[in-house]
Design a protein around this motif. Structure first.
Motif, mmCIF file in Angstrom:
data_model
loop_
_atom_site.group_PDB
_atom_site.id
_atom_site.type_symbol
_atom_site.label_atom_id
_atom_site.label_comp_id
_atom_site.label_asym_id
_atom_site.label_seq_id
_atom_site.Cartn_x
_atom_site.Cartn_y
_atom_site.Cartn_z
ATOM 1 N N PRO A 69 15.626 -14.743 -5.613
ATOM 2 C CA PRO A 69 15.111 -14.378 -4.308
ATOM 3 C C PRO A 69 16.173 -13.844 -3.346
ATOM 4 C CG PRO A 69 15.076 -16.763 -4.602
ATOM 5 C CD PRO A 69 15.501 -16.164 -5.913
ATOM 6 N N GLU A 70 17.442 -14.284 -3.478
ATOM 7 C CA GLU A 70 18.450 -13.845 -2.515
ATOM 8 C C GLU A 70 19.337 -12.728 -3.080
ATOM 9 O OE1 GLU A 70 18.984 -18.282 -0.575
ATOM 10 O OE2 GLU A 70 20.696 -17.246 -1.414
ATOM 11 N N ASP A 71 19.618 -12.784 -4.379
ATOM 12 C CA ASP A 71 20.538 -11.801 -4.975
ATOM 13 C C ASP A 71 19.937 -10.400 -5.066
ATOM 14 O OD1 ASP A 71 21.710 -14.256 -7.375
ATOM 15 O OD2 ASP A 71 22.292 -13.882 -5.283
ATOM 16 N N ASP A 72 18.644 -10.353 -5.324
ATOM 17 C CA ASP A 72 18.025 -9.059 -5.584
ATOM 18 C C ASP A 72 16.944 -8.804 -4.528
ATOM 19 O OD1 ASP A 72 16.185 -7.597 -8.370
ATOM 20 O OD2 ASP A 72 17.276 -6.688 -6.706
ATOM 21 N N PRO A 73 17.285 -8.110 -3.449
ATOM 22 C CA PRO A 73 16.276 -7.867 -2.416
ATOM 23 C C PRO A 73 15.107 -7.061 -3.003
ATOM 24 C CG PRO A 73 18.160 -6.438 -2.082
ATOM 25 C CD PRO A 73 18.540 -7.403 -3.167
ATOM 26 N N GLU A 74 13.951 -7.289 -2.403
ATOM 27 C CA GLU A 74 12.740 -6.610 -2.896
ATOM 28 C C GLU A 74 12.859 -5.098 -2.709
ATOM 29 O OE1 GLU A 74 7.945 -6.370 -2.005
ATOM 30 O OE2 GLU A 74 9.187 -7.839 -0.958
ATOM 31 N N PRO A 75 12.697 -4.359 -3.775
ATOM 32 C CA PRO A 75 12.782 -2.889 -3.620
ATOM 33 C C PRO A 75 11.589 -2.383 -2.830
ATOM 34 C CG PRO A 75 11.998 -3.438 -5.814
ATOM 35 C CD PRO A 75 12.382 -4.748 -5.153
ATOM 36 N N GLU A 76 11.822 -1.261 -2.194
ATOM 37 C CA GLU A 76 10.735 -0.670 -1.404
ATOM 38 C C GLU A 76 9.651 -0.170 -2.352
ATOM 39 O OE1 GLU A 76 9.987 3.043 1.638
ATOM 40 O OE2 GLU A 76 12.014 2.279 1.303
ATOM 41 N N LEU A 77 8.416 -0.541 -2.041
ATOM 42 C CA LEU A 77 7.280 -0.198 -2.898
ATOM 43 C C LEU A 77 7.043 1.310 -2.876
ATOM 44 C CD1 LEU A 77 4.946 -1.325 -4.634
ATOM 45 C CD2 LEU A 77 3.583 -1.379 -2.570
ATOM 46 N N PRO A 78 7.091 1.965 -4.037
ATOM 47 C CA PRO A 78 6.840 3.422 -4.031
ATOM 48 C C PRO A 78 5.382 3.699 -3.700
ATOM 49 C CG PRO A 78 6.946 2.619 -6.292
ATOM 50 C CD PRO A 78 7.331 1.457 -5.403
ATOM 51 N N SER A 103 7.184 -7.453 -9.466
ATOM 52 C CA SER A 103 8.031 -7.626 -8.287
ATOM 53 C C SER A 103 8.073 -9.078 -7.841
ATOM 54 C CB SER A 103 7.520 -6.749 -7.141
ATOM 55 O OG SER A 103 7.644 -5.395 -7.467
ATOM 56 N N ALA A 104 6.908 -9.738 -7.863
ATOM 57 C CA ALA A 104 6.857 -11.147 -7.464
ATOM 58 C C ALA A 104 7.674 -12.010 -8.427
ATOM 59 C CB ALA A 104 5.405 -11.623 -7.415
ATOM 60 N N ASN A 105 7.565 -11.724 -9.720
ATOM 61 C CA ASN A 105 8.335 -12.484 -10.712
ATOM 62 C C ASN A 105 9.837 -12.288 -10.516
ATOM 63 O OD1 ASN A 105 6.056 -13.531 -11.919
ATOM 64 N ND2 ASN A 105 5.932 -11.946 -13.492
ATOM 65 N N ARG A 106 10.252 -11.084 -10.199
ATOM 66 C CA ARG A 106 11.689 -10.814 -9.959
ATOM 67 C C ARG A 106 12.177 -11.556 -8.726
ATOM 68 N NH1 ARG A 106 13.672 -5.323 -9.401
ATOM 69 N NH2 ARG A 106 15.633 -6.304 -9.870
ATOM 70 N N ARG A 107 11.333 -11.584 -7.709
ATOM 71 C CA ARG A 107 11.734 -12.304 -6.486
ATOM 72 C C ARG A 107 11.889 -13.803 -6.754
ATOM 73 N NH1 ARG A 107 8.093 -8.798 -4.120
ATOM 74 N NH2 ARG A 107 6.463 -10.383 -4.034
ATOM 75 N N GLU A 108 11.009 -14.347 -7.620
ATOM 76 C CA GLU A 108 11.111 -15.767 -7.939
ATOM 77 C C GLU A 108 12.372 -16.067 -8.750
ATOM 78 O OE1 GLU A 108 6.289 -16.569 -8.188
ATOM 79 O OE2 GLU A 108 7.588 -17.104 -9.882
ATOM 80 N N LEU A 109 12.774 -15.124 -9.593
ATOM 81 C CA LEU A 109 13.976 -15.339 -10.408
ATOM 82 C C LEU A 109 15.246 -15.296 -9.558
ATOM 83 C CD1 LEU A 109 13.094 -13.226 -13.588
ATOM 84 C CD2 LEU A 109 13.250 -15.717 -13.407
#
Length: 197
Positions: A178-187, A170-176
């Motif tokens: 950060p604005e286009d792909d909001p952080e998904p809710e943690l299951p 999740s952290a790596n996706r946010r770094e790639l």
């Protein structure tokens, strides 16, 4: 407990550890019934001969008591026959009565002693067999409890490791992006531990 019985219990623990989880479950496993029954059958066959002997003696308790009663009745019958023989002789009538009473009393005491000893022996054997069986069951209970604790600890470690991987991804996706792909809710990942207690 024999070393072979300990080996069988360890094999059952390894068998349980090696079972796969049911789909969509973190606590239920799929068990090969034939393999588990084979291990349990071997464990049953390795039950010490002492327990089997005690069980046989306990089941024959009534026969032991009946045999003691038969011996007591026989002693009393013989005493009665002897008494009748003594009483039939007129010249020694008084002496015969005295001797007869002593014989009957001695026979009755001996018969009661036989019954008391047989009852006490049967009860002692039953108590010893129950204690021995309880010790074996207590040992088996300890092995099973240890296997449950080990399995729970391994599952908790696996979930912790998966959570760490999830957080890293999740952290790596946010770094790639950060604005286009909001952080998904943690299951919510929760282990069903009730089945392991």
């Amino acid at each position: 407990m024999s070393s072979r019985m300990e080996q069988i219990i360890e094999e059952i623990e390894e068998f349980i550890d090696g079972c796969k989880y049911q789909p969509l479950s973190n606590s239920k496993i799929v068990v090969n019934k034939e393999e588990l029954l084979e291990l349990l059958t071997e464990l049953r066959l390795k039950t010490p001969d002492e327990i089997k002997r005690y069980q046989k003696i306990i089941s024959n308790k009534e026969a032991i008591l009946a045999d003691a009663q038969a011996k007591a009745d026989n002693i009393i019958a013989q005493a009665q026959v002897h008494t009748n023989e003594l009483v039939s002789e007129h010249q020694i009538m008084q002496q015969a009565y005295a001797q007869a009473n002593e014989i009957v009393l001695a026979a009755t005491n001996q018969a009661q002693e036989l019954l008391d000893n047989a009852t006490m022996d049967a009860n002692n054997i039953r108590t010893g067999a129950m204690q021995y069986t309880d010790n074996i069951l207590k040992s088996l209970e300890g092995f099973i409890s240890s296997a449950i604790d080990t399995t729970k600890a391994r599952t908790d470690n696996l979930l912790s490791s998966l959570q760490g991987c999830y957080d890293l991804v999740s952290a790596n996706r946010r770094e790639l992006s950060p604005e286009d792909d909001p952080e998904p809710e943690l299951p919510e990942i929760q282990l069903e531990t009730d089945m392991l207690k």
